[in-house]
Design an enzyme around this catalytic site. Structure first.
Site, PDB file in Angstrom:
ATOM      1  N   ASP A   1      11.685  -3.359  -8.364  1.00  0.00           N
ATOM      2  CA  ASP A   1      12.455  -4.217  -7.475  1.00  0.00           C
ATOM      3  C   ASP A   1      13.544  -3.350  -6.866  1.00  0.00           C
ATOM      4  O   ASP A   1      14.132  -2.512  -7.549  1.00  0.00           O
ATOM      5  CB  ASP A   1      13.072  -5.391  -8.230  1.00  0.00           C
ATOM      6  CG  ASP A   1      13.568  -6.451  -7.247  1.00  0.00           C
ATOM      7  OD1 ASP A   1      12.798  -6.833  -6.349  1.00  0.00           O
ATOM      8  OD2 ASP A   1      14.726  -6.883  -7.354  1.00  0.00           O
TER       9      ASP A   1
ATOM     10  N   LYS B   1      11.881  11.857   2.338  1.00  0.00           N
ATOM     11  CA  LYS B   1      12.512  10.659   1.780  1.00  0.00           C
ATOM     12  C   LYS B   1      12.066  10.451   0.323  1.00  0.00           C
ATOM     13  O   LYS B   1      12.890  10.179  -0.547  1.00  0.00           O
ATOM     14  CB  LYS B   1      12.169   9.427   2.636  1.00  0.00           C
ATOM     15  CG  LYS B   1      12.903   8.195   2.146  1.00  0.00           C
ATOM     16  CD  LYS B   1      12.595   6.947   2.925  1.00  0.00           C
ATOM     17  CE  LYS B   1      13.045   5.728   2.130  1.00  0.00           C
ATOM     18  NZ  LYS B   1      12.468   4.484   2.601  1.00  0.00           N
TER      19      LYS B   1
ATOM     20  N   LYS C   1       3.843   1.718  -1.347  1.00  0.00           N
ATOM     21  CA  LYS C   1       4.368   1.962  -2.697  1.00  0.00           C
ATOM     22  C   LYS C   1       3.271   2.510  -3.609  1.00  0.00           C
ATOM     23  O   LYS C   1       3.508   3.391  -4.421  1.00  0.00           O
ATOM     24  CB  LYS C   1       4.882   0.654  -3.302  1.00  0.00           C
ATOM     25  CG  LYS C   1       6.226   0.213  -2.790  1.00  0.00           C
ATOM     26  CD  LYS C   1       6.709  -0.977  -3.596  1.00  0.00           C
ATOM     27  CE  LYS C   1       7.922  -1.620  -2.989  1.00  0.00           C
ATOM     28  NZ  LYS C   1       8.316  -2.853  -3.685  1.00  0.00           N
TER      29      LYS C   1
ATOM     30  N   GLY D   1      12.298  -1.452   6.782  1.00  0.00           N
ATOM     31  CA  GLY D   1      13.454  -2.244   6.341  1.00  0.00           C
ATOM     32  C   GLY D   1      14.781  -1.747   6.889  1.00  0.00           C
ATOM     33  O   GLY D   1      14.971  -1.603   8.104  1.00  0.00           O
TER      34      GLY D   1
ATOM     35  N   HIS E   1      15.632   6.422  -3.919  1.00  0.00           N
ATOM     36  CA  HIS E   1      15.848   5.582  -5.090  1.00  0.00           C
ATOM     37  C   HIS E   1      14.534   5.332  -5.816  1.00  0.00           C
ATOM     38  O   HIS E   1      14.460   5.448  -7.026  1.00  0.00           O
ATOM     39  CB  HIS E   1      16.495   4.262  -4.648  1.00  0.00           C
ATOM     40  CG  HIS E   1      15.817   3.592  -3.485  1.00  0.00           C
ATOM     41  ND1 HIS E   1      15.430   4.278  -2.351  1.00  0.00           N
ATOM     42  CD2 HIS E   1      15.412   2.306  -3.288  1.00  0.00           C
ATOM     43  CE1 HIS E   1      14.838   3.450  -1.517  1.00  0.00           C
ATOM     44  NE2 HIS E   1      14.818   2.247  -2.057  1.00  0.00           N
TER      45      HIS E   1
ATOM     46  N   ALA F   1       0.823  -1.213   0.000  1.00  0.00           N
ATOM     47  CA  ALA F   1       0.000   0.000   0.000  1.00  0.00           C
ATOM     48  C   ALA F   1       0.858   1.265   0.000  1.00  0.00           C
ATOM     49  O   ALA F   1       0.505   2.265  -0.639  1.00  0.00           O
ATOM     50  CB  ALA F   1      -0.923  -0.006   1.208  1.00  0.00           C
TER      51      ALA F   1
HETATM   52  P1  IMP Z   1      11.062  -5.128  -2.807  1.00  0.00           P
HETATM   53  O1  IMP Z   1      11.552  -4.206  -3.850  1.00  0.00           O
HETATM   54  O2  IMP Z   1       9.669  -4.823  -2.370  1.00  0.00           O
HETATM   55  O3  IMP Z   1      11.293  -6.564  -3.170  1.00  0.00           O
HETATM   56  O4  IMP Z   1      11.923  -4.823  -1.485  1.00  0.00           O
HETATM   57  C1  IMP Z   1      13.234  -5.194  -1.370  1.00  0.00           C
HETATM   58  C2  IMP Z   1      13.774  -5.006   0.025  1.00  0.00           C
HETATM   59  O5  IMP Z   1      14.799  -4.030  -0.048  1.00  0.00           O
HETATM   60  C3  IMP Z   1      12.845  -4.514   1.097  1.00  0.00           C
HETATM   61  O6  IMP Z   1      12.154  -5.543   1.703  1.00  0.00           O
HETATM   62  C4  IMP Z   1      13.837  -3.864   2.062  1.00  0.00           C
HETATM   63  O7  IMP Z   1      14.492  -4.851   2.798  1.00  0.00           O
HETATM   64  C5  IMP Z   1      14.852  -3.273   1.120  1.00  0.00           C
HETATM   65  N1  IMP Z   1      14.516  -1.883   0.778  1.00  0.00           N
HETATM   66  C6  IMP Z   1      14.147  -1.411  -0.424  1.00  0.00           C
HETATM   67  N2  IMP Z   1      13.892  -0.086  -0.381  1.00  0.00           N
HETATM   68  C7  IMP Z   1      14.105   0.278   0.904  1.00  0.00           C
HETATM   69  C8  IMP Z   1      13.981   1.535   1.581  1.00  0.00           C
HETATM   70  O8  IMP Z   1      13.610   2.574   1.035  1.00  0.00           O
HETATM   71  N3  IMP Z   1      14.264   1.499   2.905  1.00  0.00           N
HETATM   72  C9  IMP Z   1      14.650   0.386   3.567  1.00  0.00           C
HETATM   73  N4  IMP Z   1      14.765  -0.794   2.987  1.00  0.00           N
HETATM   74  C10 IMP Z   1      14.502  -0.864   1.653  1.00  0.00           C
END
Ligand code: IMP
Length: 203
Positions: free
Chosen positions: A75, A181, A13, A159, A186, A11
């Protein structure tokens, strides 16, 4: 382009992508809102590969619903230079999907024990893939550079945010407000770049 479907069940994202894409004046739907439910195995070795795998799987499922759909997927993950860019594409799976981030974060801090400031460089990376209505695939990438801290700091974000330190701002990304943020993240950067691609192609 009639609508955009973003291949995520997250949600947070969805909120971010709806905000960034709002000036395209096209509805942006989650998979659920588009009536799509599918499990996708992320077995790529790069962020781009995984984003493309997800976007293509959802585009194949969406085709039967509507021809004019653009499917986006992302990703992302954390690359720590001293650890040969670990955890990288395994960021969510590092030490097991169900392990708490308190433990994952402490593990990274421990693995950098004694490593000096200048060698603690790291970055969050986000790749976004789009499958266009004609099947064309486009990817964009956003990064934010920082350093792995010595302890967890801040309670915002999720995370690895509490250990991702931004030297220029003297704060971790868990100490930033969500809008702060999003402006430099990214994911924000990759989404902005994708918006420009979509505008350019006038799909
Ligand atoms: P996914 O892109 O949803 O598969 O997420 C990949 C993983 O990367 C997340 O579960 C976090 O562990 C880490 N990650 C990605 N973006 C962030 C961020 O902005 N903050 C903290 N951890 C992140």
């Amino acid at each position: 382009m009639e609508k955009i479907v973003f291949a995520t069940g997250n949600a947070g994202k969805m909120k971010e992508i709806k905000e960034i894409m709002c000036d395209l004046k096209v509805p942006v739907l989650s998979m659920k809102e588009a009536g799509l439910e599918l499990e996708i195995e992320e077995n790529g070795s790069t962020f781009e590969e995984n984003a493309v795998i997800k976007a293509k799987a959802v585009a194949a499922a969406a085709k039967s619903i509507d021809q004019g759909i653009v499917v986006l997927a992302d990703d992302s993950g954390l690359e720590v230079d001293y650890l040969n860019k670990e955890p990288g594409v395994y960021s969510a799976r590092y030490m097991g999907e169900d392990t708490s981030y308190r433990i994952k974060n402490q593990s990274l801090i421990d693995r950098l024990d004694g490593v000096p400031d200048e060698k603690r460089t790291a970055r969050f990376v986000c790749a976004i893939a789009a499958v266009m209505p004609d099947g064309d695939v486009v990817t964009t990438r956003g990064v934010i550079e920082g350093k792995i801290g010595y302890e967890e700091r801040g309670t915002n974000g999720f995370g690895y945010d509490p250990i991702f330190y931004l030297p220029d701002m003297s704060r971790s990304t868990a100490e930033l407000m969500p809008e702060e943020k999003n402006n430099i993240s990214h994911r924000g950067n990759a989404l902005q770049a994708m918006k420009e691609e979509l505008k350019k192609r006038r799909v």
